[in-house]
Write a protein that holds these residues in place. Structure first.
Motif, PDB file in Angstrom:
ATOM      1  N   MET A 143     -80.580 -58.310  69.085  1.00 44.76           N
ATOM      2  CA  MET A 143     -79.542 -57.975  67.516  1.00 44.76           C
ATOM      3  C   MET A 143     -78.872 -57.203  68.497  1.00 44.76           C
ATOM      4  O   MET A 143     -78.711 -56.464  69.690  1.00 44.76           O
ATOM      5  CB  MET A 143     -80.196 -57.743  66.585  1.00 44.76           C
ATOM      6  N   GLU A 149     -71.913 -55.533  67.780  1.00 43.00           N
ATOM      7  CA  GLU A 149     -71.841 -56.002  67.076  1.00 43.00           C
ATOM      8  C   GLU A 149     -70.494 -56.160  66.384  1.00 43.00           C
ATOM      9  O   GLU A 149     -69.972 -57.586  65.280  1.00 43.00           O
ATOM     10  CB  GLU A 149     -72.690 -55.464  66.214  1.00 43.00           C
ATOM     11  N   HIS A 152     -69.838 -59.446  68.477  1.00 38.88           N
ATOM     12  CA  HIS A 152     -70.515 -60.566  68.731  1.00 38.88           C
ATOM     13  C   HIS A 152     -71.702 -60.433  67.599  1.00 38.88           C
ATOM     14  O   HIS A 152     -72.384 -59.712  67.805  1.00 38.88           O
ATOM     15  CB  HIS A 152     -70.894 -61.095  70.047  1.00 38.88           C
ATOM     16  N   ASN A 153     -72.275 -60.769  67.358  1.00 34.05           N
ATOM     17  CA  ASN A 153     -73.557 -61.580  66.415  1.00 34.05           C
ATOM     18  C   ASN A 153     -75.296 -61.444  67.455  1.00 34.05           C
ATOM     19  O   ASN A 153     -76.568 -61.434  66.651  1.00 34.05           O
ATOM     20  CB  ASN A 153     -74.268 -62.379  65.109  1.00 34.05           C
ATOM     21  N   ARG A 154     -75.257 -61.520  68.733  1.00 35.21           N
ATOM     22  CA  ARG A 154     -76.082 -61.125  69.866  1.00 35.21           C
ATOM     23  C   ARG A 154     -75.210 -60.385  70.923  1.00 35.21           C
ATOM     24  O   ARG A 154     -74.186 -60.409  70.725  1.00 35.21           O
ATOM     25  CB  ARG A 154     -76.611 -62.325  70.425  1.00 35.21           C
TER      26      ARG A 154
END
Length: 196
Positions: A143, A149, A152-154
């Motif tokens: 995460m 963040e 990107h979400n990863r």
């Protein structure tokens, strides 16, 4: 997700770091094992750090596992809920990694560096080559932390130098290693504006 990174590590910096961490460098290795690259992308050959006896060696490997079935090459591998004790663990040395934002090409390109070190290492796993395929590696993801963040979400798992041996030899719990760094650990810089 990260499919592009930069490798501008000077051999002297690498040797200094390895000596400081007491990780050893095989006598046969030289600056030729750590070539400079502005962009290392999927299916490029690049140096990877892995255990060889008492030392950490650099070996050229393909960035991504070959496709299995109908999918594409595996260049990022989700770390959550997995155990890697029986995997071949490695570190991907990089001076920076990139994330991209936007919906139109060219997308905005953002460069991430480690705040307090001249280079970083991304946690990965590798496999021996099969048939006519060379040995290959993939980056582990988690995460996103506070620094990634907004983009990107990863994110890839960036390890601080003091945890490099812990990942290679798995001397700390995986959950302690395979997580984002605290906010402020990574510096983000937009190196290319995208099209709105």
């Amino acid at each position: 997700m990260c499919n592009d990174y930069e490798q501008h590590i000077r051999w002297a910096e690498y040797c200094d770091m390895m000596q400081k961490l007491e990780l050893g460098i095989p006598a046969h290795q030289s600056e030729l094992d750590l070539p400079r690259a502005d962009d290392v992308r999927i299916n490029d050959m690049a140096p990877v750090m892995h255990a060889t006896g008492d030392n950490i060696a650099l070996s050229q490997m393909n960035f991504s596992f070959p496709p299995t079935g109908r999918g594409g090459p595996v260049f990022n591998f989700r770390s959550e809920g997995r155990q890697f004790a029986n995997s071949k663990r490695c570190l991907i040395p990089a001076s920076a990694f990139f994330e991209f934002t936007g919906k139109k090409y060219p997308k905005a390109k953002h460069r991430f560096t480690l705040n307090d070190a001249t280079f970083l290492a991304i946690a990965g796993i590798w496999r021996e080559g099969q048939g006519n395929h060379p040995a290959a590696f993939t980056m582990l993801t988690t995460m996103p932390g506070r620094d990634v963040e907004p983009y990107h979400n990863r994110q890839v798992v960036v390890l601080r130098p003091e945890n490099w041996a812990a990942w290679i030899y798995l001397t700390k719990p995986e959950a302690e290693l395979l997580r984002p760094l605290p906010g402020g650990s990574l510096i983000a810089e937009t190196v290319r504006a995208g099209i709105d």
